[in-house]
Design an enzyme around this catalytic site. Structure first.
Site, short mmCIF file in Angstrom:
data_model
loop_
_atom_site.label_atom_id
_atom_site.label_comp_id
_atom_site.label_asym_id
_atom_site.label_seq_id
_atom_site.Cartn_x
_atom_site.Cartn_y
_atom_site.Cartn_z
N HIS A 169 0.82 -1.22 0.00
CA HIS A 169 0.00 0.00 0.00
C HIS A 169 0.86 1.27 0.00
O HIS A 169 0.37 2.34 -0.35
CB HIS A 169 -0.94 -0.02 1.20
CG HIS A 169 -0.25 -0.07 2.52
ND1 HIS A 169 0.03 1.06 3.23
CD2 HIS A 169 0.26 -1.10 3.21
CE1 HIS A 169 0.67 0.70 4.35
NE2 HIS A 169 0.81 -0.59 4.35
N ASP A 211 1.89 3.21 -3.75
CA ASP A 211 1.08 4.24 -4.43
C ASP A 211 0.68 5.36 -3.49
O ASP A 211 -0.08 6.24 -3.86
CB ASP A 211 -0.20 3.61 -5.00
CG ASP A 211 0.10 2.45 -5.90
OD1 ASP A 211 0.99 2.60 -6.74
OD2 ASP A 211 -0.53 1.38 -5.74
N HIS A 212 1.10 5.29 -2.28
CA HIS A 212 0.66 6.29 -1.29
C HIS A 212 1.90 6.89 -0.65
O HIS A 212 2.35 6.47 0.41
CB HIS A 212 -0.22 5.63 -0.22
CG HIS A 212 -0.86 6.62 0.72
ND1 HIS A 212 -0.21 7.18 1.79
CD2 HIS A 212 -2.09 7.17 0.73
CE1 HIS A 212 -1.02 8.02 2.44
NE2 HIS A 212 -2.17 8.04 1.81
N PHE A 213 2.52 7.84 -1.30
CA PHE A 213 2.18 8.40 -2.60
C PHE A 213 3.33 8.03 -3.56
O PHE A 213 4.43 7.75 -3.08
CB PHE A 213 2.01 9.91 -2.51
CG PHE A 213 0.95 10.31 -1.52
CD1 PHE A 213 -0.38 10.34 -1.91
CD2 PHE A 213 1.27 10.62 -0.20
CE1 PHE A 213 -1.36 10.72 -0.99
CE2 PHE A 213 0.29 10.98 0.70
CZ PHE A 213 -1.03 11.03 0.32
N THR A 252 4.35 6.95 2.17
CA THR A 252 3.89 7.49 3.46
C THR A 252 2.89 6.53 4.07
O THR A 252 1.93 6.13 3.40
CB THR A 252 3.20 8.86 3.23
OG1 THR A 252 4.13 9.73 2.58
CG2 THR A 252 2.73 9.48 4.54
#
Lengths: 126, 172
Positions: B30, B33-35, B40
């Site tokens: 996760h 893509d975050h970010f 983060t």
């Protein structure tokens, strides 16, 4: 023993923190559900805050007697009957139930409790 | 797969406090893509980690017999980002508990730096069916063991926490 003003200020603080409302929205006449948007879980939050703020214990069902509102001896066709109203008044001497008596539908009960009722309740405990 | 957002408990005093850690790793999908380019740890998952820490503290108080759910977050503040390589230390303090629910305050730290703080309200739900297990066999007990709750857990008098008999395989 705190004055009425002190009780109101602490109750206001508890409601502002629990419900995310502005100070000036919390007036004595404001209803917790209708005007301030309280939901069922908020009552638990409010009870915890009042207990801490006033160093009191609020037994389950004392501020909000759910047992009466779910008792088939007292509720017929979704409305609290005369015996139920007597019982509610006995259990909630701090609340002004005159408006609720005009239309004693169970679903209306939660919307009838006001900030002033809550202050009266706290005053009876401190 | 289970929704784990803590790695293990490092301290638990029944009815009082709990501490758990979560190590943030770039291998967690996760974060990719975050970010993009700025991995983060999502604040929502940090809240979930704090809620799991406090929720286990609440649940242990009643020997894991109640169904405890996160009901409300009256207050939460985030002070900084958590990034891969950080170890988040979640601390929970049980402020009040009664039949219908509980209230806890929690913090998240990266080292000595405070990362987040929250107030969390829990509700006990489905009390009439709470005796029916949500987990098969010894799964729930295995989960508690893997989180090291009984390795570090203590009663307020310092004695070790007993493993609840109703969670052992023969009683489920």
């Amino acid at each position: 023993m705190p004055s009425k003003e002190e009780v109101f200020e602490k109750v206001r603080e508890a409601l502002v923190d629990a419900l995310g409302v502005d100070d000036d929205e919390v007036t004595p006449e404001a209803t917790l559900v209708g005007d301030l948007g309280a939901e069922s879980i908020d009552f638990l939050d409010i009870v915890f805050r009042l207990e801490k703020s006033f160093d009191i214990k609020i037994p389950r069902g004392e501020l909000f007697p759910e047992d009466i509102l779910t008792n088939s001896d007292y509720v017929v066709d979704g409305k609290v009957n005369a015996e139920g109203l007597v019982e509610l008044k006995k259990r909630m001497p701090f609340a002004d139930l005159s408006k609720f008596e005009e239309n004693p539908a169970v679903q209306e009960f939660a919307t009838s409790l006001t900030v002033q009722d809550m202050c009266n309740y706290v005053e009876s405990k401190v | 797969m289970r929704w784990f957002w803590i790695d293990r408990f490092t301290e638990l005093v029944s009815g009082e406090t709990a501490t758990a850690i979560k190590t943030v790793s770039l291998s967690e999908e996760h974060l990719h893509d975050h970010f993009l380019g700025i991995p983060t740890m999502p604040n929502s998952l940090i809240l979930e980690g704090m809620a799991q820490t406090a929720g286990m503290l609440v649940s242990q108080y009643n020997a894991f017999k109640e169904r405890v759910i996160l009901a409300k977050v009256p207050r939460i503040v985030f002070h900084c980002r958590a990034v891969p390589g950080d170890t988040l230390t979640y601390r929970a303090k049980l402020e009040a508990i009664e039949e219908s629910g509980a209230r806890a305050t929690t913090t998240s730290h990266i080292g000595d730096q405070i990362q987040s703080e929250a107030e969390i309200l829990f509700a006990h739900i489905d009390r009439e069916t709470a005796h029916r297990p949500l987990f098969a066999g010894a799964d729930f007990g295995d989960l508690l063991r893997s989180l090291k709750i009984f390795d570090v857990g203590r009663n307020p008098d310092g004695s070790p926490l007993a493993y609840p008999e109703h969670l052992s395989p023969q009683s489920s």
